[in-house]
Scaffold this active site. Sequence first.
Site, PDB file in Angstrom:
ATOM      1  N   TYR A  86       0.831  -1.215   0.000  1.00 25.57           N
ATOM      2  CA  TYR A  86       0.000   0.000   0.000  1.00 25.57           C
ATOM      3  C   TYR A  86       0.862   1.260   0.000  1.00 25.57           C
ATOM      4  CZ  TYR A  86      -3.193   3.567   1.922  1.00 25.57           C
ATOM      5  OH  TYR A  86      -3.914   4.716   2.142  1.00 25.57           O
ATOM      6  N   HIS A 164      -9.766   4.909 -10.989  1.00 27.16           N
ATOM      7  CA  HIS A 164     -10.244   6.188 -10.446  1.00 27.16           C
ATOM      8  C   HIS A 164      -9.235   7.312 -10.572  1.00 27.16           C
ATOM      9  CE1 HIS A 164     -14.011   4.764  -8.528  1.00 27.16           C
ATOM     10  NE2 HIS A 164     -13.399   3.600  -8.694  1.00 27.16           N
ATOM     11  N   LYS A 277      -2.865  17.320  -5.061  1.00 22.32           N
ATOM     12  CA  LYS A 277      -4.010  18.216  -4.904  1.00 22.32           C
ATOM     13  C   LYS A 277      -3.665  19.700  -5.024  1.00 22.32           C
ATOM     14  CE  LYS A 277      -6.989  14.852  -3.859  1.00 22.32           C
ATOM     15  NZ  LYS A 277      -8.182  14.533  -4.656  1.00 22.32           N
ATOM     16  N   ASP A 371      -5.844  15.081 -10.982  1.00 25.69           N
ATOM     17  CA  ASP A 371      -6.858  14.392 -10.188  1.00 25.69           C
ATOM     18  C   ASP A 371      -7.686  13.533 -11.136  1.00 25.69           C
ATOM     19  OD1 ASP A 371      -8.298  13.746  -7.904  1.00 25.69           O
ATOM     20  OD2 ASP A 371      -8.495  15.842  -7.262  1.00 25.69           O
ATOM     21  N   VAL A 376     -15.121  16.352  -4.618  1.00 25.54           N
ATOM     22  CA  VAL A 376     -15.403  17.540  -3.809  1.00 25.54           C
ATOM     23  C   VAL A 376     -16.028  18.629  -4.682  1.00 25.54           C
ATOM     24  CG1 VAL A 376     -14.291  19.443  -2.575  1.00 25.54           C
ATOM     25  CG2 VAL A 376     -13.716  17.084  -1.992  1.00 25.54           C
ATOM     26  N   ALA A 377     -15.505  18.776  -5.899  1.00 24.38           N
ATOM     27  CA  ALA A 377     -16.054  19.800  -6.804  1.00 24.38           C
ATOM     28  C   ALA A 377     -17.543  19.553  -7.049  1.00 24.38           C
ATOM     29  CB  ALA A 377     -15.279  19.780  -8.127  1.00 24.38           C
ATOM     30  N   GLU A 379     -19.592  17.773  -5.132  1.00 23.22           N
ATOM     31  CA  GLU A 379     -20.342  17.905  -3.882  1.00 23.22           C
ATOM     32  C   GLU A 379     -20.651  19.364  -3.597  1.00 23.22           C
ATOM     33  OE1 GLU A 379     -17.917  15.837  -1.012  1.00 23.22           O
ATOM     34  OE2 GLU A 379     -18.067  13.951  -2.115  1.00 23.22           O
ATOM     35  N   ASP A 678      -5.521 -17.542 -40.546  1.00 25.35           N
ATOM     36  CA  ASP A 678      -5.348 -16.664 -39.380  1.00 25.35           C
ATOM     37  C   ASP A 678      -5.911 -15.272 -39.599  1.00 25.35           C
ATOM     38  OD1 ASP A 678      -3.170 -16.186 -41.324  1.00 25.35           O
ATOM     39  OD2 ASP A 678      -2.654 -14.620 -39.870  1.00 25.35           O
TER      40      ASP A 678
END
Length: 725
Positions: A86, A164, A277, A371, A376-377, A379, A678
Site C-alpha cells: 500500500y 479512479h 491536490k 486528479d 469535492v467539486a 459535492e 489466421d
Amino acid sequence: MSRTIIVSNRLPTKVLRTDDSLTFQASEGGLATGLGSIYQQAGNVWVGWPGLFVEDATEEGYVREQLRQDSMEPVFLTEAEIRDYYEGFSNSTLWPTFHYFPQYATYEPAHWAAYVAVNEKFCQAVLALAGPDDTIWVHDYQLLLLPAMLRAARPRATIGFFLHIPFPSYELIRVLPWARELVAGVLGADLIGFHTFGFMRHFLSSVSHLLGFTAHNGRLEAGQRTVLVDTFPMGIDYDRYAEAAASESARQHEASYRQVLGDIRVILSIDRLDYSKGIAERLRAFEQLLVRHPEWRGQVSLIMVVVPSRDQVAQYAVLKEEIDELVGRINAAYRTMRWTPIHYFYRSFPLDELASLYRLAEVGLVTPMRDGMNLVAKEFVATKANDHGVLILSERAGAARELSDALIINPTDLDQLTAALHEALVMPANEQARRMRAMRRLVRQYDVFAWTDLFMSRLAYAKQEQLSLDTDMLSPDLTTQLLRDYHAAPTRLLLLDYDGTLSPFHNDPQQAGPDEEMLLLLRALTEVPQNRVVIISGRDRATLEGWLGHLPVDFICEHGVWLRPAGEDWQLFQALNNDWKDEIRTILDLYVARTAGSFIEEKDFSLVWHFRRADAELGDMRARELMNHLTFITANADLQVMEGNKVIEIKTAGINKGTAAARWMATYPADFLLAIGDDRTDEDTFRVMPPEAYTIKVGPAPRSLARYHVDSPTEVRQLLREMLM
Ligand SMILES: O=P(O)(O)OC[C@H]1O[C@H](O[C@H]2O[C@H](CO)[C@@H](O)[C@H](O)[C@H]2O)[C@H](O)[C@@H](O)[C@@H]1O
Ligand SMILES: O=c1ccn([C@@H]2O[C@H](COP(=O)(O)OP(=O)(O)O)[C@@H](O)[C@H]2O)c(=O)[nH]1
Ligand SMILES: [Mg+2]
C-alpha cells in the site's frame, strides 16, 4: 441470484482502534464516498481492506462478523503488506507515476513482490465468494493485476475494471520496470473504464506500445479476447449531499460557524493531504490575493480542510510540514484580532458538518495538479440549492471535462489563480446562478447511480458479445474427433493458409520462407493418396512457387487470382485488367512517404501497403486514413480494399479466397474438409465452407466464422503431424 462483487483496496468502512475498543467509521476518499451509496443493494458485497491490523483470531472473527452484517467482506493485511504493497508499490510507485510526479516514485523489487502477493490475496478472497454468475467489479490502481488473476482462475467470469486516477502518457508508464505486467493485468477484464477520454487514450496507447494490441472504437483485440474500453465520468450521490446541506443539522452548524466568523466571506478547500491536490500552490495564491487586492483583507477567509492520508509515505510527511509552515506564516503575517486569514483543519469531518461548510462557502477552490475526477467539486455544486456560489476548478481534474461552467484554471499559473479568486468574489449574482444552475443539472443527472448503471449495462453487453462470438478452442477431445473423421474419409481436401498459419510472421515477409519441418510435413501430407493439399494464400505466385513449387500441392495465390492445381499450369481465376494500378500506386506512395517503415508490395493483380514495421500507433492511424481515402476512390471502380494483419490490399472486386475455395470444393469434392487460416481474408474461406467442415482460426482474436481456434502455427503443425500418425 447473481450479484455484484465490488473489490477495492479500501472498504467504505474503516475500523479504528481507540484505547480498548474498536470503532467503525466511514472512509474518506472519492472511491469510498462515491460508491458507498450503492453497494448494499440487492445482495451485493464489497471486498476490501478494513484499515485495521487485527491482533488475534478472535478480533479478526469479530470484525469479519460486524462487517458482514453490512455486506462487506474484509481482506486483512499485515503491517508488512501495508508497508510494501500500500505505502510502497501503490502509493510510492504507482500514485506518483500516474499523477505525473515521477520524481517522487521509487522502484523497489520488494514492493513489487508484495503488490503481486496482495493482489493474489484479494484474488483468493474474491474466488471464495463469487459464484459463476456473479459480476466482479474491480476498482483502482492498487489492484491492477487482479483482473488477469481472476480471469486465469475463471475464464468465463464477468469482470469489470474501473480506474479512479489518471492513466498517464506511455512515456511515464514505460519507466516502470513492471509496465507490461501491469497493463496486461488490467486486460483480464471484459470492460475497462476511465473517468475521461484522455486517460482512456493514454491507456490504449500504452497497450499498443507495450503489448502490440490495437483498438478500434474502444474495442481492443487483446490476445484471445476482446476487451471493451470506455469512459464513465463518476458522479456523486447527489440527493444525499443536497439533502445533507438542506438538513436542520447543517443549518445549525452553519449558524454557529457564522456567529464566530461574522460577515466574513468564505472560500473553501477540502482534500486529502496529497501533493497531487495542489494545496501549497492554493495557499500561495490566497496569499497573493491578499497582497494584490488588500481590500479583501479582513473580508475573506480561507477554510481549509486537509484530511490526513498516507502519512507513513515520506512525500506526504514532507508536504504536511510545508503546509503547516505556509499556513503559519500567512496567518502570522496578516491576521488581526477579529480576522483569521486561514482556518486550517487537519482532520476529517462527518457528512453533516462537511455539508454545513459547503453551505457556508461562496467559493469552492479545487486546484489539483492532477486528479482522476475530484468529487469535492461535484459535492460543492450539489449543495448550492440557491445557485449562489462559484467553483474554481483545475483544468487537470477529471471533473473539468464536465463542469465547464466553473472558472477553469491552470493550477501552476499563480497569477491566473489569483485573478480567478478575485473574479469569483466580484462575480454578479446572475452570472453565478447561470453557471451554477448548469453545473447542478449535470451533477444531478449523472449521479453515481447513473454511473453504475451505465458501467454495469455496458459490462453485460461486453460479456454477451464476448460469448456470442466465442470460437471454441480446439481441445484434445475435439482434436480426437477431427482425427477420427479425417481417417474415416476416403477423400480429403485440406485448405492451408501460409503466413500466420503454416509459418509465423516475420518483419520482412520475404524472410518467412518454409523451414525443413514444414517442407517435410507438406510432402508427407501429399504422399497420402486420399489427400489433396491446397496452399491458399494472399502471396504472389512467384514467391510461393519458389518456396513450395517442387511439392505436389495445389496453389491458390493472390487471394484467389492465380490458381495452379498440382501438376498443371498457372491459370487466372478470370480475365482481369490492371488499369487502376497507377492511380492507386500514387496514393500508396504518399502513405509510404508519410509512414516510416511502411512499404508497397506489388503483385500481378493487386497492390499491398505493409505497415508491420512502422510505429504501431502511427501505422494504425495511417491505416484508418488510407481506408477512408481508398473507400472514396474505389467506390466506382470494380475494386475491393481488404484489411489484413498489418496490411491493406487493393484488388479487383469479386475474387477472394472464398470464391476460389468454393471452386476447389466443386471441382474436387471431398468427404473431409479442413480449412485453416489466421487472417481477415481467411474469413472468406470459412464463410463458404459447409457446416460440417472443420474450420480453424489461428492466433489471438477469437471472433471468427471458424468453428475452432488454436493459438499459433506451432499448434497447426502439431495437428498436421497428428494427422500423419
Ligand atoms: O485509500 P486511501 O489511500 O486513503 O486514498 C483515498 C482514495 O483516493 C483516491 O481517490 C480517487 O477516486 C475518486 C473517485 O473516483 C476521484 O475523484 C479522485 O480523483 C481519485 O483520486 C484513490 O483512487 C482511491 O483508491 C483511494 O481510496
Ligand atoms: O472531512 C472529510 C473531507 C472529505 N471527505 C470526502 O472525501 C472525498 C474526496 O474525494 P475526491 O474525489 O475529491 O478526492 P480523493 O481523496 O478521492 O483523491 C469526498 O467525497 C469528500 O466528501 C470526507 O468524507 N470527510
Ligand atoms: Mg495468413
